[in-house]
Scaffold this motif. Structure first.
Motif, mmCIF file in Angstrom:
data_model
loop_
_atom_site.group_PDB
_atom_site.id
_atom_site.type_symbol
_atom_site.label_atom_id
_atom_site.label_comp_id
_atom_site.label_asym_id
_atom_site.label_seq_id
_atom_site.Cartn_x
_atom_site.Cartn_y
_atom_site.Cartn_z
ATOM 1 N N SER A 165 0.848 -1.194 0.000
ATOM 2 C CA SER A 165 0.000 0.000 0.000
ATOM 3 C C SER A 165 0.884 1.244 0.000
ATOM 4 O O SER A 165 2.107 1.170 0.132
ATOM 5 C CB SER A 165 -0.917 0.000 1.233
ATOM 6 O OG SER A 165 -0.144 0.049 2.428
ATOM 7 N N LEU A 166 0.240 2.396 -0.132
ATOM 8 C CA LEU A 166 0.950 3.674 -0.209
ATOM 9 C C LEU A 166 0.794 4.434 1.103
ATOM 10 O O LEU A 166 -0.320 4.597 1.606
ATOM 11 C CB LEU A 166 0.407 4.517 -1.369
ATOM 12 C CG LEU A 166 0.433 3.850 -2.749
ATOM 13 C CD1 LEU A 166 -0.131 4.798 -3.804
ATOM 14 C CD2 LEU A 166 1.839 3.402 -3.118
ATOM 15 N N TRP A 167 1.921 4.907 1.634
ATOM 16 C CA TRP A 167 1.963 5.607 2.914
ATOM 17 C C TRP A 167 2.474 7.028 2.703
ATOM 18 O O TRP A 167 3.435 7.253 1.968
ATOM 19 C CB TRP A 167 2.890 4.877 3.891
ATOM 20 C CG TRP A 167 2.435 3.493 4.228
ATOM 21 C CD1 TRP A 167 2.586 2.375 3.452
ATOM 22 C CD2 TRP A 167 1.768 3.066 5.417
ATOM 23 N NE1 TRP A 167 2.041 1.278 4.087
ATOM 24 C CE2 TRP A 167 1.544 1.666 5.299
ATOM 25 C CE3 TRP A 167 1.356 3.725 6.573
ATOM 26 C CZ2 TRP A 167 0.903 0.932 6.286
ATOM 27 C CZ3 TRP A 167 0.730 2.980 7.574
ATOM 28 C CH2 TRP A 167 0.509 1.610 7.426
ATOM 29 N N MET A 168 1.857 7.981 3.399
ATOM 30 C CA MET A 168 2.253 9.382 3.322
ATOM 31 C C MET A 168 3.223 9.686 4.465
ATOM 32 O O MET A 168 2.924 9.424 5.639
ATOM 33 C CB MET A 168 1.029 10.284 3.454
ATOM 34 C CG MET A 168 1.307 11.740 3.140
ATOM 35 S SD MET A 168 1.327 12.062 1.370
ATOM 36 C CE MET A 168 -0.432 11.930 0.984
ATOM 37 N N MET A 169 4.381 10.250 4.133
ATOM 38 C CA MET A 169 5.372 10.575 5.147
ATOM 39 C C MET A 169 5.089 11.955 5.748
ATOM 40 O O MET A 169 4.868 12.927 5.017
ATOM 41 C CB MET A 169 6.779 10.531 4.540
ATOM 42 C CG MET A 169 7.118 9.207 3.861
ATOM 43 S SD MET A 169 6.844 7.745 4.918
ATOM 44 C CE MET A 169 8.129 7.982 6.163
ATOM 45 N N ASN A 170 5.097 12.047 7.082
ATOM 46 C CA ASN A 170 4.628 13.271 7.739
ATOM 47 C C ASN A 170 5.691 14.358 7.906
ATOM 48 O O ASN A 170 5.398 15.424 8.449
ATOM 49 C CB ASN A 170 3.984 12.950 9.092
ATOM 50 C CG ASN A 170 4.986 12.433 10.129
ATOM 51 O OD1 ASN A 170 6.195 12.481 9.931
ATOM 52 N ND2 ASN A 170 4.462 11.934 11.244
ATOM 53 N N ASN A 171 6.927 14.098 7.428
ATOM 54 C CA ASN A 171 7.954 15.154 7.540
ATOM 55 C C ASN A 171 7.986 16.048 6.309
ATOM 56 O O ASN A 171 8.817 16.953 6.219
ATOM 57 C CB ASN A 171 9.340 14.532 7.762
ATOM 58 C CG ASN A 171 9.818 13.728 6.557
ATOM 59 O OD1 ASN A 171 9.012 13.164 5.830
ATOM 60 N ND2 ASN A 171 11.129 13.681 6.366
ATOM 61 N N ARG A 172 7.085 15.815 5.359
ATOM 62 C CA ARG A 172 7.019 16.662 4.172
ATOM 63 C C ARG A 172 6.044 17.802 4.417
ATOM 64 O O ARG A 172 5.091 17.669 5.201
ATOM 65 C CB ARG A 172 6.578 15.847 2.955
ATOM 66 C CG ARG A 172 7.363 14.557 2.716
ATOM 67 C CD ARG A 172 8.865 14.750 2.767
ATOM 68 N NE ARG A 172 9.340 15.700 1.756
ATOM 69 C CZ ARG A 172 10.578 16.156 1.676
ATOM 70 N NH1 ARG A 172 11.480 15.783 2.583
ATOM 71 N NH2 ARG A 172 10.926 16.983 0.715
ATOM 72 N N PRO A 173 6.240 18.955 3.763
ATOM 73 C CA PRO A 173 5.330 20.101 3.956
ATOM 74 C C PRO A 173 3.880 19.723 3.647
ATOM 75 O O PRO A 173 3.611 18.842 2.825
ATOM 76 C CB PRO A 173 5.855 21.130 2.941
ATOM 77 C CG PRO A 173 7.286 20.762 2.720
ATOM 78 C CD PRO A 173 7.334 19.264 2.829
ATOM 79 N N ASP A 174 2.952 20.425 4.299
ATOM 80 C CA ASP A 174 1.533 20.119 4.125
ATOM 81 C C ASP A 174 1.094 20.171 2.665
ATOM 82 O O ASP A 174 0.347 19.305 2.201
ATOM 83 C CB ASP A 174 0.680 21.110 4.934
ATOM 84 C CG ASP A 174 0.751 20.841 6.430
ATOM 85 O OD1 ASP A 174 1.406 19.852 6.820
ATOM 86 O OD2 ASP A 174 0.155 21.622 7.199
ATOM 87 N N ASP A 175 1.555 21.200 1.941
ATOM 88 C CA ASP A 175 1.089 21.325 0.562
ATOM 89 C C ASP A 175 1.650 20.205 -0.312
ATOM 90 O O ASP A 175 1.012 19.766 -1.274
ATOM 91 C CB ASP A 175 1.413 22.705 -0.027
ATOM 92 C CG ASP A 175 2.883 23.090 0.080
ATOM 93 O OD1 ASP A 175 3.661 22.313 0.670
ATOM 94 O OD2 ASP A 175 3.249 24.162 -0.443
#
Length: 442
Positions: A314-324
């Motif tokens: 599955s695909l996971w979003m990394m939280n250290n990247r800017p919100d936009d």
């Protein structure tokens, strides 16, 4: 595999990061196109399919540019991701195999997909429930399903006929597999069956019996603390498997599914187990030689209602990247779930569409006409009743646990230990490693 035991050495994030609802895709501080880095482990011909999906998205709009970066095997990808944690060198979105799910959650480095779903009021019912179920924890979808498969039985219809078996009535239970495999071996045309020593198959055999693989609701009600691989479901399965080998109804070619497929393509074995994603390749390899039949994963005749677990990633979003940047990545992820893109993905890879509406696409209908064997996989997926057993187990040391189970299967098949003794030792070792991992998380 020690990566999962050394979670404490990871520079963990600060937990769930709430997105700024006022930021929008494309609103980079530079005012230009928002770049999204996507790390994946889809090698071989599948790399080109991933690249095409990315190209389709980039061509569909002009505010976001996604760059797909192949990182090697799943294990290679995990190693590189771990090395990037705590730095700015990592991806925006990362593909992670299903057995890495517990680690991804515990790492505190991800933004749960549910945050984007809720903010966007995105309809989760668009997804196959039995696929989304694996990646759902405490009612939240933590990651977006991407490549999804499950195992089925492949059999040689010509060999079945030659052995006096009905090629239109494949075996569906352990007992029927034994009967068919014995008949094939006795016919002298081929060995009855070969099942690669793959830990994923054992996990699936548990689910097919409605049995959990680890305690605490398969690790879903709370962190698993104990392996259940030595429970009745495991002993029954390994005893049956060993009996097939001992009676020459099946042979043992080791751990590689590729060796199993080669033997099948050469007409040396009558039945194998493999992923639904291998279907096209298996059918193509038999063209002009024999007809391939498919059947659901077998189960003991007296087992409870069960089903199969989805495999893949599955695909996971990394939280250290800017919100936009995360919001831009979310636009890409939504694009991948659309019926048209899912149809393209399914036809060119053999993985399930994660969106049922993809089956309404003409291209998918044509593909099913060409490969009718895939209907077995679809029916098996849809007939699975979602519960903690069929959702699949979650534990932070899953990759290592899978290797330990494969070692136990080898010991039993090679007469080094009884099925019970082999699985007792495996359960003890896995439980110890789970508990060590849990301490690092706490």
């Amino acid at each position: 595999m020690m990566l999962f035991l050394s979670a404490c050495s990871v520079n963990m994030g600060g937990g769930e990061k709430k997105l700024d609802p006022t930021s929008t895709p494309g609103s980079a501080s530079t005012g230009g196109t928002k770049n999204v880095i996507f790390w994946h482990a889809m090698g071989g011909g599948t790399t080109k399919v991933v690249d095409q999906l990315v190209a389709n998205f980039n061509a569909s709009q002009d505010k976001i540019k996604v760059e797909a970066v192949f990182q090697g095997t799943y294990d290679d990808l995990l190693s590189k991701l771990k090395a990037s944690m705590g730095t700015n060198d990592g991806p925006t979105v990362v593909q992670m195999y299903e057995i890495g799910s517990r680690f991804m959650i515990d790492s505190k480095t991800i933004t749960p997909m549910q945050q984007f779903i809720d903010a966007d009021k995105w309809d989760v019912s668009q997804l196959e429930p039995n696929i989304a179920g694996y990646y759902t924890f405490n009612g939240k979808l933590n990651s977006m399903p991407f490549n999804t498969s499950n195992p089925i039985l492949y059999y040689n219809k010509n060999i079945f006929k030659e052995a006096g078996l009905d090629p239109e009535k494949p075996p569906t239970t352990y007992e029927e597999i034994k009967q068919a495999a014995t008949a094939i071996t006795k016919s002298g045309k081929a060995t009855g069956a070969n099942f690669a020593i793959y830990g994923w198959f054992m996990e699936q055999f548990f689910a097919k019996q409605g049995a959990e693989y680890v305690n605490n609701g398969n690790g879903r009600t709370e962190l698993a603390t104990e392996s259940l691989v030595n429970s009745e479901a495991g002993i029954k399965t390994l005893t049956w498997w060993k009996d097939l080998i001992d009676t020459k109804a099946a042979n043992n070619l080791g751990r590689k599914t590729d060796d199993s497929k080669k033997a099948f393509a050469a007409g040396q074995v009558g039945m194998i187990l493999d992923s639904t994603a291998a279907l096209k390749g298996i059918v193509d390899s038999s063209t002009g030689k024999f007809e391939v039949g498919t059947a659901p994963l077998p189960r003991p005749a007296d087992s409870k209602d069960g089903g199969v677990i989805v495999g893949g990633a599955s695909l996971w979003m990394m939280n250290n990247r800017p919100d936009d940047e995360q919001k831009a990545a979310w636009e890409f992820i939504k694009f991948l779930t659309t019926p048209k893109e899912q149809a393209y993905w399914h036809i060119n890879t053999g993985y399930f569409p994660i969106t049922p509406k993809a089956y309404d696409e003409d291209s998918v209908k044509e593909n099913l006409t060409k490969f009718p064997q895939f209907k077995t996989a679809i029916d098996q997926l849809h007939s699975t009743k979602l519960n903690t057993a069929t959702q699949g187990a979650v534990m932070g040391v899953f990759p290592e646990a899978r290797q330990i189970v494969e070692g136990a299967i080898e010991e039993a098949l090679n007469n080094k230990k009884s099925p019970k003794d082999a699985l007792d030792a495996a359960a003890k070792e896995i439980s110890s490693k789970i508990q060590q991992y849990n301490k690092t998380v706490k």
